[in-house]
Design an enzyme around this catalytic site. Sequence first.
Site, mmCIF file in Angstrom:
data_model
loop_
_atom_site.group_PDB
_atom_site.id
_atom_site.type_symbol
_atom_site.label_atom_id
_atom_site.label_comp_id
_atom_site.label_asym_id
_atom_site.label_seq_id
_atom_site.Cartn_x
_atom_site.Cartn_y
_atom_site.Cartn_z
ATOM 1 N N LYS A 214 16.728 -3.924 -3.986
ATOM 2 C CA LYS A 214 16.243 -3.417 -2.702
ATOM 3 C C LYS A 214 16.599 -1.929 -2.658
ATOM 4 C CE LYS A 214 15.112 -3.949 1.634
ATOM 5 N NZ LYS A 214 13.684 -3.781 1.733
ATOM 6 N N ASN B 281 4.097 -4.917 5.105
ATOM 7 C CA ASN B 281 5.455 -4.935 5.653
ATOM 8 C C ASN B 281 5.925 -3.534 5.998
ATOM 9 O OD1 ASN B 281 8.029 -4.022 3.899
ATOM 10 N ND2 ASN B 281 6.350 -4.551 2.511
ATOM 11 N N ALA B 282 6.749 -3.483 7.028
ATOM 12 C CA ALA B 282 7.470 -2.244 7.363
ATOM 13 C C ALA B 282 8.860 -2.681 7.790
ATOM 14 C CB ALA B 282 6.771 -1.485 8.482
ATOM 15 N N MET B 283 9.686 -2.989 6.790
ATOM 16 C CA MET B 283 11.040 -3.468 7.067
ATOM 17 C C MET B 283 11.904 -2.326 7.618
ATOM 18 S SD MET B 283 10.223 -6.347 5.799
ATOM 19 C CE MET B 283 11.684 -7.301 6.068
ATOM 20 N N LEU C 135 13.385 -0.016 5.486
ATOM 21 C CA LEU C 135 14.425 0.226 4.476
ATOM 22 C C LEU C 135 15.801 -0.325 4.888
ATOM 23 C CD1 LEU C 135 13.269 3.875 3.673
ATOM 24 C CD2 LEU C 135 13.137 1.968 2.068
ATOM 25 N N ASN D 46 12.891 5.835 -5.030
ATOM 26 C CA ASN D 46 11.813 5.446 -4.125
ATOM 27 C C ASN D 46 11.327 6.709 -3.415
ATOM 28 O OD1 ASN D 46 10.115 4.541 -2.124
ATOM 29 N ND2 ASN D 46 11.428 2.862 -1.438
ATOM 30 N N CYS E 249 7.884 5.095 -0.257
ATOM 31 C CA CYS E 249 7.755 4.208 0.907
ATOM 32 C C CYS E 249 6.705 4.829 1.830
ATOM 33 C CB CYS E 249 9.097 4.068 1.623
ATOM 34 S SG CYS E 249 8.935 3.168 3.180
ATOM 35 N N GLY F 1 1.910 -3.682 -8.719
ATOM 36 C CA GLY F 1 0.921 -3.732 -7.634
ATOM 37 C C GLY F 1 -0.023 -4.898 -7.853
ATOM 38 N N GLY G 167 6.111 -8.415 -7.348
ATOM 39 C CA GLY G 167 6.757 -8.482 -6.039
ATOM 40 C C GLY G 167 6.187 -9.608 -5.200
HETATM 41 C C1 DHB Z 1 9.404 -0.583 2.809
HETATM 42 C C2 DHB Z 1 9.731 0.211 1.728
HETATM 43 C C3 DHB Z 1 8.781 0.434 0.730
HETATM 44 O O1 DHB Z 1 9.017 1.208 -0.356
HETATM 45 C C4 DHB Z 1 7.532 -0.155 0.823
HETATM 46 O O2 DHB Z 1 6.641 0.066 -0.141
HETATM 47 C C5 DHB Z 1 7.211 -0.943 1.912
HETATM 48 C C6 DHB Z 1 8.158 -1.158 2.904
HETATM 49 C C7 DHB Z 1 10.367 -0.805 3.924
HETATM 50 O O3 DHB Z 1 11.560 -1.027 3.706
HETATM 51 O O4 DHB Z 1 9.934 -0.735 5.086
#
Ligand code: DHB
Length: 299
Positions: free
Chosen positions: A43, A67-69, A71, A122, A125, A238, A260
């Site tokens: 992660k 998704n939009a976690m 990070l 990364n 994102c 991807g 993924g």
């Molecule tokens: C998040 C991070 C990423 O790199 C991505 O591709 C999608 C979501 C995240 O943690 O929100």
Amino acid sequence: MLVTSIGKLRLEKPGMVASGIMDETGHSMIRMLRSGAGAVVTKSIGIKPNPGHPNPTFTELKCGYINAMGLPNPGIELFGKEMEIAAKCGNIIGSIYGASPEEFSTLAGKMEEYGAAAVELNLSCPHATGYGMELGTDPAVIGSIVSAVKSSVKIPVWTKLTPNTHMIKDLALAVQNAGGDAVVAINTVKAMAISPQFAKPILSNKFGGLSGPAIRSIGVRAVFDIKMVVDIPIIGVGGISDWKDAAQYIMAGACAFQVGSAIGTRGIEVFDTINTELEKFMKDYGYSSISDMIGVAHE
Ligand code: DHB
């Protein structure tokens, strides 16, 4: 037959767990190493603990996930405990995110100390303010981050690129010119979904990253494009869920690949299935190694 090399890093199996799934704890990473993955990318980890965005952070579509976690992660100090458990069992690649070359260098140094086999920056994102693709769409910024990290660690430095650009080849060249060891392509595609009933975006962050089968052809094209301009290794990611998807990326120019979303849709068996079927394809079509297959679609 499936062994591959990403520069000086040798993997017994060409498929890795992509960052963001089954890679938050030491034990989940070990489970993935035992399920046929050649490496696990963690992660993405930052300097400080980060709770991430409030829910909803994830939605499933016909063709993938958005998704939009935000990070979410425990921060680099606490993550050391998970690395201690997993890094002695196989190749763990430390994914890191930061806001400056200094933050990336600090994080990479910690990951090296924890036993990571490589770091993955990364820079892609698709929706984090001040992070990710906000930095990673400018070749000059990529260059400064990659060179700073290269001068702080001895382990290989990989850079994960965004497809949300018209100049992915320039981004890949910036990685190579700064001494980067590999390019990882692609991160998720910026996307959104709206609920008609609520008349609102589904995710609390409104926008997120699209992954899964919907983005496979975008990723294959990106790897093919990048292969035309750089000599450093490329890792394809991807929308890979079976051997045919993996073979497309390899033939476009990737020496290894990451999976993924398909861990979510197919289960952790996805690695064993891809390994067995890819090996059968290679035997049937006369490829004696992964390296025989890399970039053949260019010939
Ligand atoms: C998040 C991070 C990423 O790199 C991505 O591709 C999608 C979501 C995240 O943690 O929100």
